[in-house]
Scaffold this motif. Structure first.
Motif, PDB file in Angstrom:
ATOM      1  N   ARG A  57       0.812  -1.220   0.000  1.00  0.00           N
ATOM      2  CA  ARG A  57       0.000   0.000   0.000  1.00  0.00           C
ATOM      3  C   ARG A  57       0.847   1.274   0.000  1.00  0.00           C
ATOM      4  N   ILE A  61       0.995   4.200  -2.885  1.00  0.00           N
ATOM      5  CA  ILE A  61       0.593   5.586  -2.602  1.00  0.00           C
ATOM      6  C   ILE A  61       1.735   6.540  -2.919  1.00  0.00           C
ATOM      7  N   GLN A  71      -4.420  13.118  -2.870  1.00  0.00           N
ATOM      8  CA  GLN A  71      -5.472  12.408  -2.136  1.00  0.00           C
ATOM      9  C   GLN A  71      -5.497  10.929  -2.531  1.00  0.00           C
ATOM     10  N   THR A  73      -5.383   6.980  -2.297  1.00  0.00           N
ATOM     11  CA  THR A  73      -5.697   5.874  -1.405  1.00  0.00           C
ATOM     12  C   THR A  73      -5.438   4.576  -2.160  1.00  0.00           C
ATOM     13  N   GLY A 147     -11.305   3.312   4.683  1.00  0.00           N
ATOM     14  CA  GLY A 147     -10.104   3.532   3.897  1.00  0.00           C
ATOM     15  C   GLY A 147     -10.320   3.990   2.472  1.00  0.00           C
ATOM     16  N   LEU A 148     -11.559   4.037   1.993  1.00  0.00           N
ATOM     17  CA  LEU A 148     -11.813   4.456   0.616  1.00  0.00           C
ATOM     18  C   LEU A 148     -13.111   5.258   0.596  1.00  0.00           C
TER      19      LEU A 148
END
Length: 166
Positions: A57, A61, A71, A73, A147-148
């Motif tokens: 992750r 990112i 921004q 995610t 998270g989204l």
């Protein structure tokens, strides 16, 4: 290989999308799906990316951010997420017409949410990871996805599905 859903706001300028996809490719990743969704701050680009196991992750990112995404995610995705949105919506609409009381579960499936339920009046929800969807019969469905954040496009999809859940 792992599958990820990445969302990022991109400046609307020539070459920005190419820079993002080139950065993703430079990490040994492959873009399997792409869409643009509307959000209150402007368009949000969504990528489904297959990655080597060692790419996680934070690296995704960082990669997209360095290439000009903001921004950003990234959340793990499921291969079932790669079904195109119109096909999935039609399949879920047919299931809803057969069993209208399953609207929360079907809406969670449509949006890739963590949970959904018939809402008794959650007031003052300001978190973009919670979506409250009114149903024509006066009820509401609360949908949560950590998270989204939900986009305006997803809210419109949820509203269209709810219109069937009479």
């Amino acid at each position: 290989m792992a599958l990820w859903r990445i969302r990022a706001a991109l400046e609307d300028e020539p070459g920005r999308l190419a820079a993002i996809t080139a950065a993703i490719a430079a990490c040994g990743c492959n873009v399997f799906g792409f869409s643009v969704q509307t959000h209150e701050g402007g368009p949000v680009d969504e990528f489904f990316v297959s990655t080597p196991e060692e790419i996680g992750r934070f690296r995704l990112i960082e990669t997209v951010s360095r290439a000009g995404g903001t921004q950003v995610t990234a959340v793990p995705a499921d291969p079932h997420d790669l079904v195109d949105a119109p096909t999935k919506a039609l399949q879920l609409a047919a299931a809803l017409l057969a069993a209208p009381d399953t609207l929360p579960e079907i809406m969670a499936d449509l949006l890739g949410a963590d949970d959904a339920w018939w809402d008794e009046g959650t007031e003052g929800v300001a978190d973009s990871t919670v979506l409250i969807v009114p149903v024509p019969d006066g009820r509401r469905v609360a949908v949560v996805r950590q998270g989204l954040p939900f986009t305006m496009t997803e809210a419109a999809r949820a509203g269209a599905l709810a219109a069937l859940g009479r």
